[in-house]
Each structure stands twice: as structure tokens, then as C-alpha cells.
Design an enzyme around this catalytic site. Structure first.
Site, PDB file in Angstrom:
ATOM      1  N   HIS A   1       1.783  -8.895   1.087  1.00 55.74           N
ATOM      2  CA  HIS A   1       3.183  -8.505   0.919  1.00 55.74           C
ATOM      3  C   HIS A   1       4.116  -9.710   0.805  1.00 55.74           C
ATOM      4  O   HIS A   1       5.280  -9.561   0.415  1.00 55.74           O
ATOM      5  CB  HIS A   1       3.649  -7.625   2.079  1.00 55.74           C
ATOM      6  CG  HIS A   1       3.270  -6.185   1.929  1.00 55.74           C
ATOM      7  ND1 HIS A   1       2.139  -5.653   2.483  1.00 55.74           N
ATOM      8  CD2 HIS A   1       3.880  -5.159   1.283  1.00 55.74           C
ATOM      9  CE1 HIS A   1       2.052  -4.367   2.184  1.00 55.74           C
ATOM     10  NE2 HIS A   1       3.095  -4.039   1.454  1.00 55.74           N
ATOM     11  N   GLY A   2       3.656 -10.881   1.164  1.00 58.74           N
ATOM     12  CA  GLY A   2       4.495 -12.073   1.130  1.00 58.74           C
ATOM     13  C   GLY A   2       4.599 -12.682   2.514  1.00 58.74           C
ATOM     14  O   GLY A   2       4.419 -12.006   3.526  1.00 58.74           O
TER      15      GLY A   2
END
Length: 505
Positions: free
Chosen positions: A390-391
Site C-alpha cells: 500500500h505504500g
């Protein structure tokens, strides 16, 4: 799944639980609608004029919804192109491989809509997984995946790259690369498993044409949802699986699914004229205009509901096309208003992602006979991947950690409440009836659900708003927490009853 034990509750209780739940939601909605005038007065943002007949300004501050709307406006005719080509090939060239058709359509669209830089990134990622898959090594697949996720982290911080590609193209390419990583992993890992087990038709199932058709399936390429490779390939090569796909070529059913997507998009667009939760997710001062604790909880609840509606629309589009093309996509997200065990949020909100995480990470590290410590470490490894995919943002880290803790606590409580020792003590030592035990279990479950539900606020809105809402829930006084617990308990009981009825049907 086996049906759960029927809750042994009095009818008067049922009226109370459902009455509180309905009144609570109606009150929350009323508070948010009323708050929009205060938000318009303090906001340092000029909300655009909405649809004239609604006589209200529109909250257009959600980046994901804006990107989706822009993507559909720019690419709607490519969906029709996909539909037309698929139907022509199905009618006049039925012997033509479906995977080759899928790959041809998507390659043609990408060449006409994306820059050379974007094409190079996507091609490199897809090609790298195909060549690594040939090694039939799970370790190399995971090393490649980590490498690509690290590359994407650096790409997100490269302002020059973003400016050269343009905001919208950069956003769509980054999202597409995220999905391509999962598809490449799924193909490579399932291929390694098939060859290791000596599957007879493995060479056919994992041919280059099928891989390209899977990786470049246009309706799900950028918007999702994620389909594991087995969901794509089995209906194409297994006639028994193909017979299950009743929606294949059924245009009436396809049109109905698209109409449902359009209906929910219309509902969401109208709601954005009156409920400004997207702006509240960005500006903590807009959250503070709500002068009641339950108003704050309304922000958390409807953030989740708007998030759900967004993905019903986005995923619903890809699912409709995939079913029409005879594939077996995952189901649409389950409404968060029917999720009381937080493990169900992971299982049923994004079913394709859950299958990937469970099959290729969690189940590879432990099994049902593994020790509790090994299961906990396997869960931690799964959420580490979730965080990286997701980062590397702090709010994603906090959300991942909270989800991990709540799922571990939920598993502990479920193991406890299902044990014969616990139930014997409750019946014979404490003297609780079956209904009393069910009420106690619902109370324990509601205490885990409260932080789990608020953890979503971090993911949707970030650290500032997430910290503020979580702090108000736990540091807002004992009476506040008591009323929150009672309402959550009623919600929990309603979901238990509804889901039990669904299982038995």
C-alpha cells in the site's frame, strides 16, 4: 461455511437492538447533513456548484473518486471497444484463444492512451515476472516483488517523473503496477506449485498467451478487482469450471450488473452534495465543527460507508465484465454495516486480495496445526506485505499495526469463547444461560470491534483525523465510552442475527 448457533435472545431484545441501530444511523446521517453549512462557512476550499436541481455544493475532494471519474470519462469508449471485440471474436472466431483476444485489446488500448515511459514500466514488470516464473522459485518471486515495490516507493517521491507523465497518467500507472505485482506473484507462485505437484496440464495452463491475457485483462487492469490466476485460467481450460460461469455471454445479466453500478454511482454523487465526509477526512477543523461525540462517530461510520460505495462501483464494473467474459471474479465487497467480526472485513471486503494474502503468504508460513506463536508471526508477515504494497506511509503503518493487533485479539477471544472449558465455567460456575453467554460474547466482541473500526479512519483520512477520532473515543469520558459500547453492542447483535439468517438460508 457452517451456520452459527442461533442467538437465544428475547424478542424485546431484538426490537431494542435493531431500534437502536436504525435510530443511531439516522441520527448520524442527520448530524452530518446539518453540519455541511458549518463546513462551508469555515472551509478554506471553494466547493464547486453541484447539480442545479439539488441546490447544494458538492464535495469533490476525494482523490480516488476524482481519479476514477476522470478515468471513466477518458476511457469509457475503450470498455465498449473491449465488449465489441470480445463479442465479434466469440461469434465469428470461437476457436480463437480468449487470452490472446484479451491481450490484444489491452495492448492496443495502452499503446493509444499511454506514454512510452508508462508502457516501458508496465512491460518491464510483466516481463520480469514471466521470466522469474520460469525458475519455479518462490524465493525469487518474492525478491522480485519486494524490488518492484521499493522501485515504486522511489517513483512516488520523484517529482520530475510525475510532472513528465502528468498527474492522472502517473496515478493510473502506479495503481496498474500495484495490481500487476499481485498478478505476477499469483501466476508465478501458482506455476511453481503446479510443477512441483506434477500437475498434468501445467504447461497448457501457464502458457505465455494465458499469462498475457491474465496480466492484460483490460476491465480489471487499472480499476481492479484483483483476480487470482486460478480464477482466470480455470474457466478457460476446465470445462467443469466453465459451466459454472452462467453469466458468460448473457447480455441481459451483464446490462443488469452495469445498471446496478450506475445506480450506486448516482446515489454516491447525490450523497456528496449533502454529506461532506471526504472533506472531513482532509481537514480536522471540519471534523471539530461537530459538537457531539456521536457526531464524531458519524464521521467514522460514514467514511467507511462512502469508501464501501466507492469500491462497489469500481469493483462492480470489472466484475460485471469478467463475468460476461466467462471468468470467475471475486464477489463484490460486503457492506461494512454487516461486518462485526473484523476478520470478515478482510475476508469479504476485497475477496481477491484476501485470497492472495491467505494462500500465498499466511498459509505458506503456517497451517491449522501450527503453534499460536507461529500463527501470530505469519499474520505479522502478511501485514508487513500489506504495508509495503500500500505504500510506506505512516498512516498505512498505523492502520496495519492496529489491524494486526485487533485480528490477533479477535482470534484469542474466539478461541476462548468456543472452548468447552470456558462454556462449562460460564454455565456451571457463573450460572449463565445460553442467552447470557451469547450476550457476554457479543460484549467482548464489541470491545475489539471499536478500535478495529476506528483503525479504518487512519487508512481513509490519515494520522491527524485518525488520532483525533480514536482519542475522542477512548479519552472522551466514561459516559461517552459507555454509550459507544452500548451502541456497538447493539450493532454487533444485529449483525450476528442477520448473518446467522444468511448462513442458515
Amino acid at each position: 461455511m457452517q451456520p452459527k448457533m442461533k442467538p437465544k435472545l428475547h424478542k424485546s431484545e431484538l426490537f431494542l437492538y435493531f431500534g437502536v441501530y436504525i435510530v443511531y444511523i439516522v441520527y448520524e446521517l442527520w448530524v452530518l447533513v446539518k453540519a455541511r453549512h458549518k463546513i462551508l462557512a469555515i472551509a478554506q476550499y471553494e466547493f464547486p456548484q453541484g447539480w442545479s436541481f439539488l441546490r447544494s455544493r458538492k464535495d469533490d475532494t476525494n482523490d480516488e473518486l476524482y481519479a476514477f471519474t476522470e478515468y471513466i470519462q477518458q476511457n469509457w469508449y475503450w470498455y465498449l471497444f473491449h465488449l465489441a471485440v470480445v463479442n465479434i471474436v466469440r461469434r465469428y472466431r470461437p476457436q480463437w484463444p480468449q487470452s490472446l483476444t484479451n491481450a490484444f485489446i489491452c495492448i492496443a488500448i495502452l499503446m493509444l492512451t499511454m506514454s512510452l515511459t508508462s508502457m516501458g514500466l508496465i512491460s518491464s514488470l510483466i516481463a520480469s515476472y514471466f521470466f522469474v516464473a520460469k525458475l519455479q522459485s518462490k524465493i525469487f518471486v518474492w525478491l522480485l516483488s519486494i524490488a518492484w515495490m521499493v522501485v515504486m516507493i522511489f517513483m512516488k517521491s520523484n517529482k520530475r517523473l510525475q510532472e513528465s507523465m502528468g498527474y492522472m497518467e502517473f496515478h493510473h500507472v502506479m495503481v496498474s503496477l500495484c495490481w500487476c505485482i499481485l498478478r505476477g506473484c499469483s501466476y508465478s507462485l501458482q506455476m511453481a506449485k503446479s510443477y512441483k505437484s506434477g500437475e498434468q496440464n501445467a504447461e497448457t495452463k501457464y502458457a505465455l498467451t494465458h499469462y498475457l491475457g491474465y496480466s492484460l485483462y483490460f476491465p480489471c487492469f487499472t480499476l481492479g478487482p484483483f483476480m487470482g490466476y486460478h480464477r482466470y485460467i480455470d474457466p478457460l481450460v476446465d470445462y467443469k469450471e466453465a459451466d459454472i460461469c452462467v453469466a458468460k455471454g448473457n447480455f441481459k445479466l451483464f446490462a443488469w450488473h452495469i445498471a446496478r453500478v450506475g445506480f450506486w454511482w448516482l446515489v454516491l454523487e447525490i450523497a456528496l452534495h449533502y454529506v461532506y465526509v471526504h472533506y472531513m477526512a482532509l481537514d480536522i477543523e471540519a471534523v471539530k465543527v461537530l459538537d457531539t461525540k456521536f457526531g464524531l462517530y458519524a464521521v467514522g461510520y460514514f467514511m467507511g460507508q462512502f469508501f464501501f460505495m466507492h469500491y462497489i462501483i469500481v469493483y462492480g464494473l470489472g466484475i460485471a465484465f469478467a463475468q460476461y467474459d466467462g471468468l470467475n471474479p471475486p464477489r463484490k465487497p460486503r457492506c461494512i454495516g454487516l461486518v462485526h467480526n473484523y476478520s470478515d472485513m478482510w475476508k469479504y471486503f476485497d475477496e481477491g486480495l484476501y485470497e492472495f494474502l491467505f494462500t500465498h503468504i499466511y498459509a505458506e508460513l503456517c497451517n491449522k496445526d501450527s503453534s499460536a506463536l507461529r500463527k501470530i508471526l505469519s499474520t505479522a508477515a502478511t501485514f508487513s506485505f500489506v504495508f509495503l504494497w500500500h505504500g510506506h506511509y505512516w498512516y498505512v503503518f498505523v492502520w496495519s499495526v492496529l489491524n494486526f493487533c485487533c485480528l490477533v485479539l479477535e482470534k484469542i477471544v474466539k478461541t476462548l469463547t468456543l472452548s468447552s472449558t470456558y462454556n462449562d465455567i460460564m454455565r456451571h460456575k457463573v450460572g449463565l444461560s445460553e442467552g447470557g453467554i451469547q450476550r457476554l460474547n457479543a460484549f467482548l466482541g464489541s470491545q475489539i470491534f471499536i478500535p478495529a473500526a476506528f483503525s479504518n479512519c487512519y487508512f481513509i483520512s490519515g494520522l491527524d483525523v485518525g488520532n483525533y477520532l480514536m482519542g475522542e473515543a477512548y479519552l472522551g469520558g466514561w459516559w461517552n465510552y459507555l454509550t459507544l459500547t452500548f451502541c456497538t453492542y447493539c450493532f454487533f447483535q444485529c449483525c450476528e442475527i442477520i448473518m446467522h439468517k444468511r448462513y442458515t438460508q
